[in-house]
Design a protein around this motif. Sequence first.
Motif, mmCIF file in Angstrom:
data_model
loop_
_atom_site.group_PDB
_atom_site.id
_atom_site.type_symbol
_atom_site.label_atom_id
_atom_site.label_comp_id
_atom_site.label_asym_id
_atom_site.label_seq_id
_atom_site.Cartn_x
_atom_site.Cartn_y
_atom_site.Cartn_z
ATOM 1 N N ALA A 123 0.834 -1.124 0.159
ATOM 2 C CA ALA A 123 -0.224 0.051 0.034
ATOM 3 C C ALA A 123 0.829 1.077 -0.030
ATOM 4 O O ALA A 123 1.853 1.230 0.609
ATOM 5 N N ASP A 124 0.612 2.265 -0.882
ATOM 6 C CA ASP A 124 1.187 3.568 -0.859
ATOM 7 C C ASP A 124 0.612 4.280 0.601
ATOM 8 O O ASP A 124 -0.378 4.942 0.457
ATOM 9 N N LEU A 125 1.494 4.481 1.348
ATOM 10 C CA LEU A 125 1.158 5.013 2.695
ATOM 11 C C LEU A 125 1.138 6.626 2.666
ATOM 12 O O LEU A 125 0.160 7.194 3.371
ATOM 13 N N PHE A 126 1.556 7.183 1.577
ATOM 14 C CA PHE A 126 1.447 8.591 1.378
ATOM 15 C C PHE A 126 0.064 8.972 1.165
ATOM 16 O O PHE A 126 -0.736 9.630 1.561
ATOM 17 N N VAL A 127 -0.365 8.044 -0.030
ATOM 18 C CA VAL A 127 -1.817 8.151 -0.589
ATOM 19 C C VAL A 127 -2.896 8.023 0.435
ATOM 20 O O VAL A 127 -3.699 8.662 0.694
ATOM 21 N N MET A 128 -2.529 6.859 1.236
ATOM 22 C CA MET A 128 -3.412 6.484 2.553
ATOM 23 C C MET A 128 -3.426 7.504 3.440
ATOM 24 O O MET A 128 -4.645 7.980 3.933
ATOM 25 N N SER A 129 -2.391 8.108 3.759
ATOM 26 C CA SER A 129 -2.225 9.356 4.914
ATOM 27 C C SER A 129 -3.123 10.319 4.555
ATOM 28 O O SER A 129 -3.949 11.150 5.343
ATOM 29 N N GLN A 130 -3.208 10.734 3.046
ATOM 30 C CA GLN A 130 -3.605 11.991 2.717
ATOM 31 C C GLN A 130 -5.390 11.648 2.911
ATOM 32 O O GLN A 130 -6.128 12.377 3.070
ATOM 33 N N LYS A 131 -5.802 10.577 2.292
ATOM 34 C CA LYS A 131 -7.292 10.072 2.787
ATOM 35 C C LYS A 131 -7.540 10.076 3.859
ATOM 36 O O LYS A 131 -8.758 10.573 4.224
ATOM 37 N N LEU A 132 -6.708 9.522 4.892
ATOM 38 C CA LEU A 132 -7.276 9.129 6.166
ATOM 39 C C LEU A 132 -7.167 10.776 6.944
ATOM 40 O O LEU A 132 -8.010 11.022 7.585
ATOM 41 N N LEU A 133 -6.325 11.678 6.493
ATOM 42 C CA LEU A 133 -6.267 12.870 7.169
ATOM 43 C C LEU A 133 -7.649 13.583 6.715
ATOM 44 O O LEU A 133 -8.254 14.409 7.525
ATOM 45 N N ALA A 134 -7.992 13.682 5.497
ATOM 46 C CA ALA A 134 -9.356 14.236 5.200
ATOM 47 C C ALA A 134 -10.493 13.741 6.145
ATOM 48 O O ALA A 134 -11.275 14.547 6.438
ATOM 49 N N ILE A 135 -10.454 12.193 6.404
ATOM 50 C CA ILE A 135 -11.612 11.793 6.858
ATOM 51 C C ILE A 135 -11.497 12.233 8.594
ATOM 52 O O ILE A 135 -12.375 12.609 9.311
ATOM 53 N N GLU A 136 -9.913 12.072 9.076
ATOM 54 C CA GLU A 136 -10.046 12.682 10.419
ATOM 55 C C GLU A 136 -10.361 14.065 10.652
ATOM 56 O O GLU A 136 -10.915 14.352 11.721
ATOM 57 N N ALA A 137 -10.379 14.781 9.540
ATOM 58 C CA ALA A 137 -10.609 16.212 9.768
ATOM 59 C C ALA A 137 -12.304 16.201 10.020
ATOM 60 O O ALA A 137 -12.756 17.478 10.302
ATOM 61 N N LEU A 138 -13.068 15.200 9.765
ATOM 62 C CA LEU A 138 -14.209 15.386 9.984
ATOM 63 C C LEU A 138 -14.621 15.052 11.518
ATOM 64 O O LEU A 138 -15.726 15.316 11.850
#
Length: 288
Positions: free
Chosen positions: A156-171
């Motif tokens: 898995a690409d951890l950078f892509v994953m972290s971007q996605k998860l940061l956006a979800i975390e922001a909710l």
Amino acid sequence: DAKRNNKGKYAFYNPRIIQGLRKRLELEMDLRHAVKRNEFTLYYQPQIDLRTGAIAGCEALIRWVHPVRGVISPAVFIPLAEELGLIEEIGQWVLNTACRQTKAWNDQGFPFNISVNLSPRQLFQENLLSLVESALKESGLQPERLQLEITETAGADLFVMSQKLLAIEALGVRISIDDFGTGYNSLNYLKQLPLSQLKIDPSFIRGDHHDQQDVALVRMIVALAAELNLQVVAEGVESADHVRFLKQTHCALAQGYLFARPLGAEQLIEQLGAIRQRTSEIIIPETQ
Ligand code: C2E
Ligand code: MG
Ligand code: MG
Ligand code: MG
């Protein structure tokens, strides 16, 4: 080549393999219709606060009630759903259903959090963020009540994953790492992803507690989590001995058959009194 041909022939003429293939094909076809036919249901397994004995939340665990074969485990059909490209639809159903149920419980005075499993493919799904947003909006569930469980995925690409998860975390939604310690890249996940919780894999809990190595590993995981400000949940807790051990290591939450098996939504509420009674006998609340 010859080897491959032989393999092919063997497979072709072996009736058991053919039967196996037919079963699998049938299962595939059934799975394609299962969402529309309303054959999925969610079970909920309580997570217990080891200091107070209270139910802090539940993990939603999907079940497929097949009209002929009965209940089929997610360990069997989730990988198949991933392969067939059905996981997005199923995952959306899980998210919506879990949020709706939890909001209803919260309104009825049960202050549960909810943990929802995401499979690897869902994490890289284009519209994951908007699915989470709409599940929250439609249900009215407080985002802070929702936790998404992810697992390590090879390559898995951890950078892509972290971007996605940061956006979800922001909710306001929290992210948990499931089956922690079993992957090959666990520490990088801790380093790169916006996590709030870590779930210790049962293999560490069920080991021999007189074995220095298991004790040391669980202690290390709990200490690491504290250092990184992550909540720790122990999974697969089956005995009072496990609880004693986990309390010694200052693990915050526990989940397992000792407290309760995963239950249907109605059953859970029906059995709440009994679960609380059992739990209070296992966990003596700390007086500070
Ligand atoms: P998981 O997320 O690690 O879930 C924990 C599994 O351990 C569950 O199995 C639960 O029933 C089981 N378990 C809980 N306490 C105990 C215990 O004390 N002893 C033992 N032996 N087992 C215990 P389940 O429900 O069969 O789910 C298996 C896996 O399927 C889950 O592992 C998760 O990876 C996946 N899964 C379940 N529901 C969903 C879902 O809605 N979406 C996705 N993508 N995956 C799901
Ligand atoms: Mg899980
Ligand atoms: Mg797990
Ligand atoms: Mg798992």
